[in-house]
Enzyme design. Structure first.
Site, mmCIF file in Angstrom:
data_model
loop_
_atom_site.group_PDB
_atom_site.id
_atom_site.type_symbol
_atom_site.label_atom_id
_atom_site.label_comp_id
_atom_site.label_asym_id
_atom_site.label_seq_id
_atom_site.Cartn_x
_atom_site.Cartn_y
_atom_site.Cartn_z
ATOM 1 N N ASP A 288 -23.208 12.022 -63.193
ATOM 2 C CA ASP A 288 -24.365 11.978 -62.615
ATOM 3 C C ASP A 288 -25.603 12.342 -63.278
ATOM 4 O O ASP A 288 -25.297 13.142 -64.216
ATOM 5 C CB ASP A 288 -24.331 12.447 -61.255
ATOM 6 C CG ASP A 288 -25.649 12.620 -60.413
ATOM 7 O OD1 ASP A 288 -26.186 11.409 -60.311
ATOM 8 O OD2 ASP A 288 -25.889 13.718 -59.842
ATOM 9 N N ASP B 74 -29.569 13.419 -61.927
ATOM 10 C CA ASP B 74 -30.245 14.344 -61.028
ATOM 11 C C ASP B 74 -29.292 15.337 -60.626
ATOM 12 O O ASP B 74 -28.212 15.031 -59.915
ATOM 13 C CB ASP B 74 -30.933 13.562 -60.106
ATOM 14 C CG ASP B 74 -32.158 13.009 -60.340
ATOM 15 O OD1 ASP B 74 -32.662 13.007 -61.417
ATOM 16 O OD2 ASP B 74 -33.005 12.667 -59.422
#
Length: 242
Positions: A8, A10
């Site tokens: 991922d 953020d």
């Protein structure tokens, strides 16, 4: 290669909507040499490029953006899924903004991305201070969790996932990050071990789909729940330095 790493962005490689830390960038470039790396983000491709330096992007074999509804290899679009939200959904989102007790609303509450919609009460025009204030409010009051519960009841054909600090990702049921796992395993034509890092791995977080797919599949896999990029760096350094 015997391992595939999926990240991922953020809250995992960068702070939310912020550039990658320079020390982490330098470490990541050294660590990633000779490794097969993919990104899996709820953000679109342009936002990812705003946060990760070009040399880090070049180290990635591919980028699954917009919850896996779009896939790029370099500058080439491999696939992109189209989704047109219903009028009923748009009216419900407008009503949620209008009726919200949260006092600050900056505009740009609905953003259309490949295969999905991103929704925010405070709005994507919020600056970093306003984002942090809403995130604190959300953690105290469960604002986004309540919205997800309401919308899920009204729109059973859609999935709703909490992502980043201020928003909710909305997409047709099943069009979550698990798409990246299915596509990747189909592309490589084998069963290498997949190792995933994400900061929202519990439902209704937007990394939950990929975690569920990894847990349910017979192929070998591991995943790590982190809360900030420093956690990711520490785990990579301590457990995956070979």
């Amino acid at each position: 290669m015997s391992k595939i790493y999926m990240f991922d962005v953020d809250g995992t490689l960068t702070p939310a909507r912020t550039m990658m830390n320079e020390d982490f960038r330098n470490f990541f470039l050294r660590w990633s040499e000779g490794k097969q790396i993919y990104l899996v983000s709820g953000s679109d491709q342009e936002k990812i490029k705003q946060q990760l330096p070009p040399d880090v992007m070049r180290q990635c074999f591919g980028v699954y953006s917009s919850m896996g509804n779009s896939y790029h290899e370099g500058d080439q679009v491999i696939y992109s899924i189209v989704y047109s939200p219903s009028r009923e959904l748009m009216e419900d989102l407008e009503a949620l903004v209008h009726n919200s007790e949260y006092p600050i609303k900056t505009g740009h509450h609905v953003e259309f991305r490949e295969g999905m919609v991103n929704f925010s009460i405070v709005g994507r025009n919020a600056d970093m201070e306003q984002r942090a204030a809403y995130n604190k409010y959300d953690m105290l009051h469960g604002d986004r969790a309540g919205i997800v519960e309401t919308l899920s009841h009204c729109h059973p054909d859609l999935d709703f996932a909490i992502g980043g600090n201020i928003s909710i990702d909305i997409y047709p049921r099943g069009h979550d990050k698990s798409q990246a796992v299915r596509h990747l395993r189909g592309e490589v034509g084998s069963t290498p071990e997949i190792i995933f890092f994400g900061d929202r791995t519990e439902a209704p977080g937007n990394d939950y789909g990929i975690v569920r797919a990894l847990d349910e599949a017979p192929e070998p896999s591991r995943w790590h729940a982190v809360t900030k990029w420093q956690d990711t760096m520490s785990i990579l350094r301590d457990s995956y330095s070979d």
